[in-house]
Design an enzyme around this catalytic site. Structure first.
Site, PDB file in Angstrom:
ATOM      1  N   GLY A  53     103.525  99.917 108.238  1.00 30.46           N
ATOM      2  CA  GLY A  53     102.699  99.710 107.062  1.00 30.46           C
ATOM      3  C   GLY A  53     101.799  98.515 107.241  1.00 30.46           C
ATOM      4  N   GLY A  88      97.999  92.657 102.810  1.00 31.32           N
ATOM      5  CA  GLY A  88      96.756  91.925 102.795  1.00 31.32           C
ATOM      6  C   GLY A  88      96.580  90.994 103.984  1.00 31.32           C
ATOM      7  N   MET A  89      97.686  90.573 104.578  1.00 25.02           N
ATOM      8  CA  MET A  89      97.619  89.587 105.647  1.00 25.02           C
ATOM      9  C   MET A  89      97.859  90.180 107.027  1.00 25.02           C
ATOM     10  SD  MET A  89      99.884  86.120 105.879  1.00 25.02           S
ATOM     11  CE  MET A  89      99.763  84.959 107.224  1.00 25.02           C
ATOM     12  N   GLY A  90      98.658  91.223 107.113  1.00 24.27           N
ATOM     13  CA  GLY A  90      99.016  91.715 108.434  1.00 24.27           C
ATOM     14  C   GLY A  90      99.441  93.161 108.450  1.00 24.27           C
ATOM     15  N   VAL A 123     102.574  95.797 110.129  1.00 24.92           N
ATOM     16  CA  VAL A 123     103.970  95.743 110.535  1.00 24.92           C
ATOM     17  C   VAL A 123     104.301  96.981 111.359  1.00 24.92           C
ATOM     18  CG1 VAL A 123     106.364  95.567 109.772  1.00 24.92           C
ATOM     19  CG2 VAL A 123     104.559  94.446 108.474  1.00 24.92           C
ATOM     20  N   LYS A 139     105.630  91.839 112.612  1.00 26.69           N
ATOM     21  CA  LYS A 139     104.414  91.647 111.823  1.00 26.69           C
ATOM     22  C   LYS A 139     103.384  90.892 112.652  1.00 26.69           C
ATOM     23  CE  LYS A 139     102.771  89.669 107.448  1.00 26.69           C
ATOM     24  NZ  LYS A 139     103.189  89.082 106.168  1.00 26.69           N
ATOM     25  N   ASP A 148     106.077  86.123  95.669  1.00 24.98           N
ATOM     26  CA  ASP A 148     105.694  87.541  95.728  1.00 24.98           C
ATOM     27  C   ASP A 148     106.925  88.443  95.646  1.00 24.98           C
ATOM     28  OD1 ASP A 148     103.746  89.509  95.762  1.00 24.98           O
ATOM     29  OD2 ASP A 148     103.649  89.629  97.949  1.00 24.98           O
TER      30      ASP A 148
END
Length: 300
Positions: free
Chosen positions: A12, A15-17, A19, A33, A127
């Site tokens: 998946g 927003g940042m990376g 995986v 990740k 989060d």
């Protein structure tokens, strides 16, 4: 390859990376990740990723996915965590519907223990939400420290509001500084989703305004959980219970009314499906493939 890990499947993205499911030379499974390529030239994102690695390493693996290895200074930084036999809360509710009352209480107690461990090392997760909660065979785990921040760290941006809108606290939605009490609000919102199938303030573009000024929809919440969750969702951070108080309340409820079954049968069946999928993937050729099922664990 990412570091020493053979890429088996893409799990998946966030927003940042991205995986990936990876396998070590001895065939141990990990979730790897990597930071998005378009962010590599921005030193703020590299520093945020470095903070994620540090935060994830700081917290006991009993409550999270333990860090196996990482290289935040690589040309494309990466973080590998242990594969956890489990399935995300969001996937469970999407496929099976809301959790039964007993299971939701057990989940809340486990998340409270996780927050005690996270806050105990001076970190605010920022989060906590259904997709970042794994229902594992040995209890719930909290994953993804991508925007977690040490309490004594300076913000990397003065204007950016980070987090998932439907599960933010009011102070987070306003862009104000957040403290451990913010995670308690997110825990309350996550429990509402687990027990009813919907976030307490809904979704959409105006959800942040409803969180700050509106009242949560708790009509479908089981009565034994109502008082505690209502306190978690107080607008004033000082009025919210501590994770320790949440743990005591839910543990008392579990001892008085419920058995010890974990995970419930329907969740165990979903976990078994994920396990069979992973066995199939790791038996294939070492080329990148999309997973056959959604909701496989990954620290997005």
């Amino acid at each position: 390859m990412i570091g020493p890990y053979r890429v088996v499947a893409r799990l998946g993205s966030g927003g940042m990376g991205e995986v990936f499911l990876g396998a070590s030379p001895s065939r141990r499974l990990v979730a790897v990740k990597v930071i998005r390529s378009e962010l590599l030239d921005d030193p703020r994102w590299r520093e945020r990723f470095r903070r994620e690695v540090t935060s994830a390493r700081s917290v006991s693996g009993f409550y999270t996915a333990p860090v196996v290895d990482a290289d935040p200074d690589a040309p494309q930084p990466w973080l590998a965590t242990q594969y956890i036999r489990g399935v995300s809360l969001s996937a469970v509710v999407q496929e099976n519907g809301p959790l039964q009352e007993q299971t939701a209480c057990r989940l809340g107690a486990g998340l409270a223990e996780a927050l005690i461990a996270i806050h105990g090392v001076g970190i605010v997760h920022r989060d906590l939400k259904p997709s970042n909660v794994l229902l594992a065979s040995d209890g719930p785990r909290v994953i993804d420290f991508g925007i977690a921040r040490p309490l004594d760290a300076l913000p990397l941006s003065r204007t950016e509001i980070l987090g998932t809108p439907a599960y933010m606290s009011p102070e987070q939605a306003l862009g104000d500084p957040v403290h451990p009490e913010s995670d308690v609000f997110s825990l309350g919102s996550t429990l509402v989703y687990a027990a009813t199938g919907a976030a307490p303030f809904g979704g959409g573009r105006k959800v942040r305004g409803r969180i700050v000024y509106g009242e949560p929809d708790l009509a479908l919440l089981p009565a034994p959980m109502l008082g505690l969750v209502t306190r978690c969702l107080e607008k004033d951070p000082g009025e919210r219970p501590t994770p320790e108080q949440i743990l005591v309340a839910l543990s008392t409820l579990l001892d008085a009314h419920y058995g010890e079954e974990w995970p419930p049968m329907d969740v165990e069946q979903l976990i078994d499906v994920r396990e069979r999928t992973l066995v199939e993937l790791t038996a294939e050729q070492p080329t990148l493939r999309e997973p056959h099922q959604e909701g496989v664990q990954g620290p997005i």
